[in-house]
Design an enzyme around this catalytic site. Sequence first.
Site, short mmCIF file in Angstrom:
data_model
loop_
_atom_site.label_atom_id
_atom_site.label_comp_id
_atom_site.label_asym_id
_atom_site.label_seq_id
_atom_site.Cartn_x
_atom_site.Cartn_y
_atom_site.Cartn_z
N LYS A 127 1.84 7.99 -4.53
CA LYS A 127 1.64 6.67 -5.13
C LYS A 127 0.21 6.51 -5.63
O LYS A 127 -0.01 5.85 -6.65
CB LYS A 127 1.93 5.58 -4.09
CG LYS A 127 3.37 5.53 -3.63
CD LYS A 127 3.58 4.48 -2.55
CE LYS A 127 2.92 4.87 -1.24
NZ LYS A 127 3.55 6.05 -0.61
N VAL A 154 7.95 5.59 -6.03
CA VAL A 154 8.34 4.22 -5.67
C VAL A 154 9.54 4.18 -4.73
O VAL A 154 9.48 3.61 -3.65
CB VAL A 154 8.63 3.38 -6.94
CG1 VAL A 154 9.18 2.00 -6.56
CG2 VAL A 154 7.37 3.22 -7.77
N GLY A 208 10.60 8.45 14.07
CA GLY A 208 10.01 9.13 12.93
C GLY A 208 9.97 8.30 11.66
O GLY A 208 9.61 8.79 10.59
N GLU A 211 4.49 5.98 10.94
CA GLU A 211 3.39 6.88 11.27
C GLU A 211 2.72 6.43 12.56
O GLU A 211 2.93 5.32 13.06
CB GLU A 211 2.37 6.88 10.13
CG GLU A 211 2.92 7.32 8.79
CD GLU A 211 3.28 8.80 8.75
OE1 GLU A 211 2.76 9.56 9.60
OE2 GLU A 211 4.08 9.18 7.89
N ASP A 222 1.57 -0.11 1.43
CA ASP A 222 2.50 0.77 0.74
C ASP A 222 3.23 0.02 -0.37
O ASP A 222 3.31 0.50 -1.52
CB ASP A 222 3.50 1.36 1.74
CG ASP A 222 4.57 2.20 1.08
OD1 ASP A 222 4.27 3.32 0.64
OD2 ASP A 222 5.73 1.74 1.00
N LYS A 226 3.28 0.21 -4.71
CA LYS A 226 4.54 0.35 -5.45
C LYS A 226 4.73 -0.79 -6.44
O LYS A 226 5.22 -0.58 -7.56
CB LYS A 226 5.71 0.43 -4.48
CG LYS A 226 5.71 1.71 -3.65
CD LYS A 226 6.80 1.71 -2.59
CE LYS A 226 6.81 3.02 -1.81
NZ LYS A 226 7.82 3.03 -0.73
#
Length: 355
Positions: A127, A154, A208, A211, A222, A226
């Site tokens: 990104k 994205v 999982g 993070e 994040d 995007k």
Amino acid sequence: MTSYDLALIGFGGVNRTLAELIHTRGDALEAELGFGLRIVAITDLRLGSLVQPEGIDLAVALGLTGDGASFAQHGGSAVPDNEAVIKTCSADIVVEATFTNPDDGEPAVSHVRWALEAGKHVCTTNKGPVALRGRELSELAQRQGVYFEFEGSVMSGTPVIRLAKQMFSGLRLGGFEGITNGTSNYVLGRMEAGLGLQEAVREAQDLGYAEANPSADIEGFDVQLKVLILANELLNAGLELRDITRQGISSVTVQDVRQASLDGKRWKLVGSARRNADGSVTAGVAPVALPLDHGLAGVSGATNAVAFTTDLLGQVTISGPGAGRVETAYALLSDIIAMHAGMTQASSAKEVANA
């Protein structure tokens, strides 16, 4: 038959999966797509660098796992030299999938720039370079006569950028709103089931989905990147990161979630942009309690969705997987397919012009 040589920059989950697809399905892909793929260079922070112009033995490369594994054992170097590999290897296409600092997009921005300046096509899932340096890098690619593709930046394997550009011709886009972060979406879903925020985050980490430091997802960084990509690519907004307001889900409490449920609503982290009457674009990220009949209210888990507002069709929603190694590797493959289609079309047009 046409064949493209690839350099994989980064050999983590996504690029490793792409290599596995080429290794196990290469002949079938060649027959189906009309072109072959060969990997001639790989760099990796842990394994080092390996450059073999005649093609890397992918069975060997994919078998390098565990402590002590290194490309130095197979004619390469134990220390990666991304700049030298990108600038000097014989690859036609550089596939960039490294870790990127969201503040400045590095080292991926430099990886992309080096490749474009060397006359190589680039596809990336990062990104950072697209959001923070997208216009600059796209203009460089155009000057160099090469492609810069980034569909996976994205919605992973779901081709929201390409679909919108190709299928919305003739429509005027008034804006969009979407759910583009599976981690925050999962956490909000678990809070709806009764878990507290921190408990839901720990569960996401154990599975999982999140993070060790989940702030990029939970605090909306994040989604902010995007939204910037979509706004600039599809609305031609000309925005910078500071123009995208951001609020994450850490302010949403269990009580908020319970009350929303009683009111027939569901909390979602929504990234949105809208075109104003004067032509400017306003964009941001924030948690929103959506009515259950809203098109995005039912989007759950790692599924992503973006709803576009159009003048002739009303609202059009694109939904699909927003995460996963295989899905993101497919995004890279789709970028290469798009490059091939563009090069084939350009070649045909040149032949007609010269006829």
